[in-house]
Design an enzyme around this catalytic site. Structure first.
Site, PDB file in Angstrom:
ATOM      1  N   SER A  61       0.838  -1.201   0.000  1.00 41.41           N
ATOM      2  CA  SER A  61       0.000   0.000   0.000  1.00 41.41           C
ATOM      3  C   SER A  61       0.867   1.243   0.000  1.00 41.41           C
ATOM      4  O   SER A  61       1.941   1.263   0.618  1.00 41.41           O
ATOM      5  CB  SER A  61      -0.902   0.013   1.244  1.00 41.41           C
ATOM      6  OG  SER A  61      -1.499   1.284   1.423  1.00 41.41           O
ATOM      7  N   TYR A 106      -2.576  -1.173  10.073  1.00 36.49           N
ATOM      8  CA  TYR A 106      -2.641  -1.594   8.668  1.00 36.49           C
ATOM      9  C   TYR A 106      -1.305  -1.343   7.973  1.00 36.49           C
ATOM     10  O   TYR A 106      -0.782  -2.224   7.260  1.00 36.49           O
ATOM     11  CB  TYR A 106      -3.759  -0.834   7.960  1.00 36.49           C
ATOM     12  CG  TYR A 106      -3.807  -1.036   6.464  1.00 36.49           C
ATOM     13  CD1 TYR A 106      -4.339  -2.197   5.914  1.00 36.49           C
ATOM     14  CD2 TYR A 106      -3.320  -0.058   5.596  1.00 36.49           C
ATOM     15  CE1 TYR A 106      -4.391  -2.387   4.545  1.00 36.49           C
ATOM     16  CE2 TYR A 106      -3.365  -0.235   4.217  1.00 36.49           C
ATOM     17  CZ  TYR A 106      -3.899  -1.392   3.696  1.00 36.49           C
ATOM     18  OH  TYR A 106      -3.934  -1.572   2.344  1.00 36.49           O
TER      19      TYR A 106
END
Length: 255
Positions: A149, A162
């Site tokens: 990400s 995350y």
């Protein structure tokens, strides 16, 4: 076309978004694709039908990740599906795309032990053991592609856990790339930016405008634009790329 003819692929979390676009892209190049889902069987079936409508081959595969017995369930279904469609259990391409995420995130002081453990179980632990188990099925010259990400490039407190899991994925790719190089297996990471995955937030004009400003192109990415990078890494054209982190964020945060 058909750069992956005769190949087989597993794409985790391929019932929607980047995973669905990747499954479709791999099938379009000739691969037989195992379309994995955790809960939404109907969405996974839709992915399979889109592939078949386009002349490709695919089968769905259900297994919740991050729970006891997840790897056994995943590979039991995978091997059965591969054997049914090819007569063998060879897996040429593995794409670790499935992940636990949150649209709004959680402030660090509010993260529970349960939430922390769930994110790491799905986003970091599962990909490690999926690769470990897959090594008995992946032939020399195979491909492993892990999805990270763009949040690993910035400090976003509400997505701390995350982002930690995605940082782990990037290191996972580097170490496995070194470990598997003698077998000619490439291991790479693709780093998407903000990509329209069908989440309701992308239907809010104000939110879209704000998110669009993060890209150098001043728009939100489409799943197919990330999937094209993943498919490229699965082909023979990417045989000299391993341990790399390919930015597919549309030039996010370039300034």
């Amino acid at each position: 076309m058909n750069k992956l003819s005769g190949k087989t692929a597993l794409v985790t979390g391929s019932s929607r978004g980047i995973g669905r676009a990747t499954a479709i892209g791999l099938a379009r190049e000739g691969a037989l694709v195992a379309v994995h889902y955790a809960h939404n069987e109907q969405a996974a079936q839709e992915t399979v039908e889109l592939i078949e409508k386009d002349g490709g081959r695919a089968f769905r595969l259900g297994a919740e990740l991050g729970v006891p017995g997840d790897i056994d369930q995943l590979f039991s279904g995978l091997e059965a599906g591969l054997r049914e469609h090819t007569g063998k259990t060879t897996l040429d391409i593995l794409v670790n795309n499935a992940c636990e995420t949150s649209a709004t995130g959680t402030a660090p002081e509010d993260v529970s032990v349960e939430e922390f453990d769930r994110f790491f179980a799905v986003n970091a632990k599962a990909p490690f053991f999926i690769i470990q188990r897959a090594l008995g099925l992946i032939p020399d010259g195979g491909r492993v592609i892990n999805i990270s990400s763009g949040l690993t490039r910035v400090a976003n407190p509400s997505h701390t856990v995350y982002t930690m899991t995605k940082g782990a994925i990037e290191q996972l790719s580097r170490t496995f790339a070194r470990h598997l190089a003698p077998r000619g297996i490439t291991v790479n990471t693709v780093i998407p930016g903000i990509t329209d995955n069908g989440n309701p937030v992308f239907k809010i004009p104000e939110a879209r405008e704000q998110m669009s400003q993060l890209s150098a192109f001043k728009r939100i990415g489409e799943p197919e634009e990330v999937a094209d990078v993943i498919v490229f890494l699965a082909t023979d054209e990417a045989r000299w790329i391993t341990g790399a982190q390919l930015d597919a964020s549309g030039g996010s945060l370039l300034g």
